[in-house]
Write a protein that holds these residues in place. Structure first.
Motif, PDB file in Angstrom:
ATOM      1  N   ALA A  34       0.818  -1.217   0.000  1.00  0.00           N
ATOM      2  CA  ALA A  34       0.000   0.000   0.000  1.00  0.00           C
ATOM      3  C   ALA A  34       0.851   1.267   0.000  1.00  0.00           C
ATOM      4  N   LEU A  35       2.160   1.146   0.245  1.00  0.00           N
ATOM      5  CA  LEU A  35       3.027   2.323   0.304  1.00  0.00           C
ATOM      6  C   LEU A  35       3.736   2.592  -1.014  1.00  0.00           C
ATOM      7  N   LEU A  36       3.553   1.718  -2.009  1.00  0.00           N
ATOM      8  CA  LEU A  36       4.287   1.857  -3.256  1.00  0.00           C
ATOM      9  C   LEU A  36       3.845   3.076  -4.060  1.00  0.00           C
ATOM     10  N   LEU A  37       4.809   3.696  -4.715  1.00  0.00           N
ATOM     11  CA  LEU A  37       4.529   4.812  -5.605  1.00  0.00           C
ATOM     12  C   LEU A  37       4.869   4.399  -7.041  1.00  0.00           C
ATOM     13  N   PRO A  38       4.180   4.933  -8.032  1.00  0.00           N
ATOM     14  CA  PRO A  38       4.441   4.573  -9.432  1.00  0.00           C
ATOM     15  C   PRO A  38       5.633   5.345 -10.005  1.00  0.00           C
ATOM     16  N   VAL A  39       6.794   5.161  -9.390  1.00  0.00           N
ATOM     17  CA  VAL A  39       8.015   5.859  -9.794  1.00  0.00           C
ATOM     18  C   VAL A  39       9.166   4.857  -9.767  1.00  0.00           C
ATOM     19  N   PRO A  40      10.288   5.163 -10.441  1.00  0.00           N
ATOM     20  CA  PRO A  40      11.469   4.304 -10.305  1.00  0.00           C
ATOM     21  C   PRO A  40      11.985   4.330  -8.869  1.00  0.00           C
ATOM     22  N   TYR A  41      12.660   3.264  -8.477  1.00  0.00           N
ATOM     23  CA  TYR A  41      13.256   3.172  -7.143  1.00  0.00           C
ATOM     24  C   TYR A  41      14.772   3.006  -7.274  1.00  0.00           C
ATOM     25  N   PHE A  42      15.470   3.480  -6.254  1.00  0.00           N
ATOM     26  CA  PHE A  42      16.922   3.399  -6.225  1.00  0.00           C
ATOM     27  C   PHE A  42      17.371   2.589  -5.017  1.00  0.00           C
ATOM     28  N   HIS A  43      18.374   1.759  -5.220  1.00  0.00           N
ATOM     29  CA  HIS A  43      18.944   0.931  -4.157  1.00  0.00           C
ATOM     30  C   HIS A  43      20.337   1.463  -3.846  1.00  0.00           C
ATOM     31  N   LEU A  44      20.567   1.876  -2.601  1.00  0.00           N
ATOM     32  CA  LEU A  44      21.863   2.369  -2.152  1.00  0.00           C
ATOM     33  C   LEU A  44      22.322   1.547  -0.965  1.00  0.00           C
ATOM     34  N   VAL A  45      23.625   1.334  -0.850  1.00  0.00           N
ATOM     35  CA  VAL A  45      24.205   0.602   0.277  1.00  0.00           C
ATOM     36  C   VAL A  45      25.345   1.426   0.854  1.00  0.00           C
ATOM     37  N   PHE A  46      25.281   1.706   2.157  1.00  0.00           N
ATOM     38  CA  PHE A  46      26.317   2.436   2.879  1.00  0.00           C
ATOM     39  C   PHE A  46      27.031   1.457   3.808  1.00  0.00           C
ATOM     40  N   THR A  47      28.345   1.346   3.662  1.00  0.00           N
ATOM     41  CA  THR A  47      29.119   0.343   4.395  1.00  0.00           C
ATOM     42  C   THR A  47      30.011   1.005   5.432  1.00  0.00           C
ATOM     43  N   LEU A  48      30.028   0.437   6.632  1.00  0.00           N
ATOM     44  CA  LEU A  48      30.898   0.908   7.702  1.00  0.00           C
ATOM     45  C   LEU A  48      32.291   0.306   7.514  1.00  0.00           C
ATOM     46  N   PRO A  49      33.354   1.097   7.568  1.00  0.00           N
ATOM     47  CA  PRO A  49      34.708   0.533   7.418  1.00  0.00           C
ATOM     48  C   PRO A  49      35.004  -0.538   8.468  1.00  0.00           C
ATOM     49  N   HIS A  50      35.730  -1.557   8.076  1.00  0.00           N
ATOM     50  CA  HIS A  50      36.042  -2.649   8.995  1.00  0.00           C
ATOM     51  C   HIS A  50      36.912  -2.195  10.158  1.00  0.00           C
ATOM     52  N   THR A  51      37.535  -1.036  10.039  1.00  0.00           N
ATOM     53  CA  THR A  51      38.305  -0.475  11.151  1.00  0.00           C
ATOM     54  C   THR A  51      37.439  -0.326  12.397  1.00  0.00           C
ATOM     55  N   LEU A  52      36.148  -0.115  12.210  1.00  0.00           N
ATOM     56  CA  LEU A  52      35.239   0.110  13.337  1.00  0.00           C
ATOM     57  C   LEU A  52      34.627  -1.175  13.883  1.00  0.00           C
ATOM     58  N   ASN A  53      35.032  -2.337  13.369  1.00  0.00           N
ATOM     59  CA  ASN A  53      34.426  -3.591  13.828  1.00  0.00           C
ATOM     60  C   ASN A  53      34.648  -3.825  15.321  1.00  0.00           C
ATOM     61  N   GLY A  54      35.794  -3.436  15.818  1.00  0.00           N
ATOM     62  CA  GLY A  54      36.052  -3.601  17.250  1.00  0.00           C
ATOM     63  C   GLY A  54      35.100  -2.778  18.090  1.00  0.00           C
ATOM     64  N   TRP A  55      34.818  -1.570  17.663  1.00  0.00           N
ATOM     65  CA  TRP A  55      33.868  -0.734  18.395  1.00  0.00           C
ATOM     66  C   TRP A  55      32.449  -1.273  18.279  1.00  0.00           C
ATOM     67  N   VAL A  56      32.125  -1.864  17.137  1.00  0.00           N
ATOM     68  CA  VAL A  56      30.806  -2.490  16.993  1.00  0.00           C
ATOM     69  C   VAL A  56      30.649  -3.609  18.020  1.00  0.00           C
ATOM     70  N   GLN A  57      31.717  -4.369  18.250  1.00  0.00           N
ATOM     71  CA  GLN A  57      31.677  -5.445  19.239  1.00  0.00           C
ATOM     72  C   GLN A  57      31.427  -4.891  20.640  1.00  0.00           C
ATOM     73  N   LEU A  58      32.033  -3.744  20.942  1.00  0.00           N
ATOM     74  CA  LEU A  58      31.934  -3.167  22.283  1.00  0.00           C
ATOM     75  C   LEU A  58      30.646  -2.376  22.493  1.00  0.00           C
TER      76      LEU A  58
END
Length: 374
Positions: free
Chosen positions: A82-106
């Motif tokens: 019911a939320l769909l609109l009759p327009v094109p859609y875009f798919h974007l992905v934002f990735t967190l650098p692996h440098t921050l994986n330790g902080w993600v754990q904490l």
């Protein structure tokens, strides 16, 4: 054990670690290992033709359970149409650098919250400041924390209708095939995420990061790196959009369909190697390592991994979508019935194929207790 009978539930039963887990992970594991077993309770069924009886046990409905997410995905898809609109859609992905994986754990709650905020702030600013748009975007965002081999790989999938709603109630459609320039998005995202993490540190929210000077060293180093943002013009067919997004919204770290075999104390599963042109490969892990990686992706209790922003946010969605549909000359969509009705519990009999099986009694559930860890 081969793939036909191998499940995440089986692996957890055999390889859960001896050392104690935190209370939240113990409860999740208890639900997953009890899913569709007598511990969950169920229904005793009887065919009205051949009188054969059978037992159907309930699922756990945990969001980390590979056995329960198929139905959850379908229910979510039905609500989203019911939320769909009759327009094109875009798919974007934002990735967190692996440098921050330790902080993600904490501090997973802090990092995940900042990630959602940084992504929306970035896209919202581009939507409002891009010359031909200059309005409010709508976005559905989904957090994933894993890579194909179960390693930690934190990223947010975003599905965005191709246009904005202006303050004057006008619809401005997106004219580009990639929505916004990737490098500009990446640098804005990087700056916003680093700024939010620095503010969180100053507020004492990263208190488990105890090494002297680590926060400044890590954040300064991240500002010198290129961050990864992926974008593409994905779909034009509105009905396909929800099915496309549903594959992401209720995906878990690994599905039972990817498991191949368990030999002794080792487990194998199939994965795509995106560094090698997406070729299918086989990964072997020790059973305990498989479980350790799986447990890394259990989300903090109560954390919302699917979020809506802009004109798709829950608070103003109905009003703003009505305005957009009027601009697009689209007829109003029927209201989705949100009342949870009790399903009619009868199915074709799998034995005689002539009658219907009906529930004759409820089977009470056992009390789910923490999975033993010693």
């Amino acid at each position: 054990m081969m793939a036909s009978s191998l499940t995440v539930q089986t692996i957890l039963d055999q390889f859960l670690p001896d050392e104690p887990l935190d209370g939240h992970r113990r409860k999740v594991c208890a639900r997953l290992t009890g899913c569709r077993t007598a511990r969950m309770g169920g229904m005793e069924m009887q065919c009205d033709h051949c009188k054969a009886r059978s037992v159907c046990y309930y699922g756990c409905r945990d969001r980390h359970c590979p056995q329960c997410q198929g139905r959850a995905s379908q229910r979510w898809s039905d609500r989203q149409r019911a939320l769909l609109l009759p327009v094109p859609y875009f798919h974007l992905v934002f990735t967190l650098p692996h440098t921050l994986n330790g902080w993600v754990q904490l501090h997973p709650e802090v990092l995940y919250r900042c990630l959602f905020q940084a992504v929306w702030n970035t896209l919202n600013q581009f939507g409002r400041n891009t010359q031909h748009l200059q309005g409010e975007l709508g976005m559905t965002a989904v957090l994933h924390t894993w890579g194909q081999n179960l390693s930690r790989h934190v990223h947010v999938h975003c599905l965005i209708p191709g246009g904005v709603l202006t303050g004057r109630g006008e619809w401005h459609r997106a004219k580009s095939h990639y929505l916004f320039p990737v490098r500009a998005l990446s640098r804005r995202f990087r700056g916003r995420m680093v700024s939010l993490l620095r503010a969180s540190s100053n507020a004492g929210e990263l208190h488990r990061v105890t090494n002297s000077g680590e926060v400044d060293d890590v954040l300064n180093g991240l500002m010198r790196q290129e961050w990864v943002v992926y974008t593409r013009h994905c779909l034009n067919q509105a009905e396909s959009v929800v099915d496309y997004l549903a594959r992401y919204t209720h995906r878990i770290a690994i599905s039972n369909g990817r498991l191949l075999s368990m030999e002794g104390d080792r487990v194998s599963f199939r994965y795509k190697d995106y560094r090698d042109q997406g070729r299918l490969k086989t990964q072997w892990l020790e059973g305990r390592e498989f479980v350790r990686r799986f447990l890394m992706h259990i989300l903090p209790k109560g954390f919302m991994r699917i979020r809506h922003f802009g004109y798709l946010s829950n608070r103003t969605r109905r009003q703003k979508l009505a305005v957009i549909r009027q601009c697009l000359l689209q007829p109003p969509q029927p209201e989705t019935n949100r009342v949870n009705q009790e399903p009619h519990r009868c199915w074709p009999c799998p034995r005689c194929d002539e009658g219907l099986v009906h529930m004759v009694r409820q089977i009470p559930r056992f009390r789910i207790v923490a999975v033993p860890t010693g």
